[in-house]
Scaffold this active site. Sequence first.
Site, PDB file in Angstrom:
ATOM      1  N   ASP A 102      15.492  -7.155 -10.412  1.00 15.94           N
ATOM      2  CA  ASP A 102      14.767  -8.029 -11.329  1.00 15.94           C
ATOM      3  C   ASP A 102      15.018  -7.811 -12.819  1.00 15.94           C
ATOM      4  O   ASP A 102      15.311  -8.748 -13.544  1.00 15.94           O
ATOM      5  CB  ASP A 102      13.258  -7.892 -11.097  1.00 15.94           C
ATOM      6  N   GLU A 123       9.839   3.578  -3.296  1.00 17.07           N
ATOM      7  CA  GLU A 123      10.613   2.350  -3.505  1.00 17.07           C
ATOM      8  C   GLU A 123      11.987   2.690  -4.099  1.00 17.07           C
ATOM      9  O   GLU A 123      13.012   2.140  -3.713  1.00 17.07           O
ATOM     10  CB  GLU A 123       9.833   1.426  -4.448  1.00 17.07           C
TER      11      GLU A 123
HETATM   12  C1  DGY Z   1       8.207  -8.631  -7.527  1.00 20.42           C
HETATM   13  O1  DGY Z   1       7.160  -9.198  -7.242  1.00 20.42           O
HETATM   14  O2  DGY Z   1       8.337  -7.811  -8.426  1.00 20.42           O
HETATM   15  C2  DGY Z   1       9.383  -8.918  -6.701  1.00 20.42           C
HETATM   16  O3  DGY Z   1      10.472  -8.165  -7.066  1.00 20.42           O
HETATM   17  C3  DGY Z   1       9.704 -10.366  -6.673  1.00 20.42           C
HETATM   18  O4  DGY Z   1      10.520 -10.539  -5.578  1.00 20.42           O
END
Ligand code: DGY
Length: 416
Positions: free
Chosen positions: A159, A385
């Site tokens: 992201d 994670e």
């Molecule tokens: C989040 O909600 O941060 C996810 O990465 C979106 O897929």
Amino acid sequence: MDNERDLGLKARSILLDNDRGDYTVPTADLYPFQWNWDSAFVALGWAEFDNDRAWREIEVLFDAQWPSGMVPHIVFWTDAATYFPGPDVWQAGQSPASSGISQPPVVATIVRHLASTDPERAAALIKPLDQWHQWWHSARDAYDLGVIAIAHPWESGRDNLPDWDPALAGLDTSRVGTYQRRDTDLVDAGMRPHKADYDRYLALVQFGVDNRWDDELIGRNNPFLVADPAISAVLLRAERDLAALMHDNGLDTGPVEARIARLAEGYERFWNPDVGAYCAFDVRSGVHADAATSASFLAPYGGVTNHLDETVDLLRAWAEKTRFLVPSFDPRDDRYEPDRYWRGPIWAVVNYMIATGLADQGAGDWAERIRISTRDLIATGGFAESFNPEVGSGTGGKSFSWTAAMWLSWAGANAA
Ligand code: DGY
């Protein structure tokens, strides 16, 4: 430190705890639905002790495939107050409710990996996989460059990578309004994207909604369109695996072979001689990102070997900088942040793909080094994670399904 047997048991219990029947949540609360590429990797973990469950993880994802062939990045099988943005924000107009974008298409590779355990179930997935792969080419390579461009940073699965910053910087966020994030209630805000990033993520969702998630309009007019070396490498490998599945089932592989050739040729567009690495680039301006990321090591996974020596040299330089491999962003760069999501932390699934590609292409020593690093990270930081590359502490969410799956199927010593 837990011993390896305990870690194996713990990994299984994480999958069982995160199991919601037919799909596995990446982690409770923070990601309480089905995520596309998470499910693909998680199927590898299930396959270590419940093969039927592994197949269902993938099959149910395709129950959410759009008529266009797109397979969404999130499927909202239930309601969950702990997540934002939910279906009311996405307004995707599909049943089951889903997001309006996709995620790295690793599924065909996983299906091929599992195919010998149930050839009929593998065969039944060929057509939906083919439709999804075609969708990437038509909807995300509208300018016919032989590369895959993402329409949203969430589509990359990585992201807040600095690669996306220049294209995000120019976005108009004036209509985003106020909203309440949920992620920072659950995870230290220093490990998550900034609010300014989130505003831009939401502005892009609004663009999709305004355009009724029309592929043609998004593929050409989206205000953010950045060619991604990770998705392109993942799709290249997935296409090769799809072709193998088709061949094994007596199907014509001609159209897939043509798509493979396009992607293999297009991949060289990612090469940035100034950095000496494969880098993302803005589709409209052609300008490359100015630093390497973990995606720069994925060309071998896609079967691209043109710059293999330089790629290994770069990995060696990074290995001198951090204790663990492979940081998501260049640890020598000023923008590197070892705890913040995709601006530094290490991700087990990316390590798995990098190591698999390097092993395939004759760099087995580096592949093994990355596996050992992943094993040591999990032993140090737990089933987090992601991980801090310097001290190995867990970052982001805890009890994470894909990290558990990577332990069971690859990183754990017994799986070696
Ligand atoms: C989040 O909600 O941060 C996810 O990465 C979106 O897929």
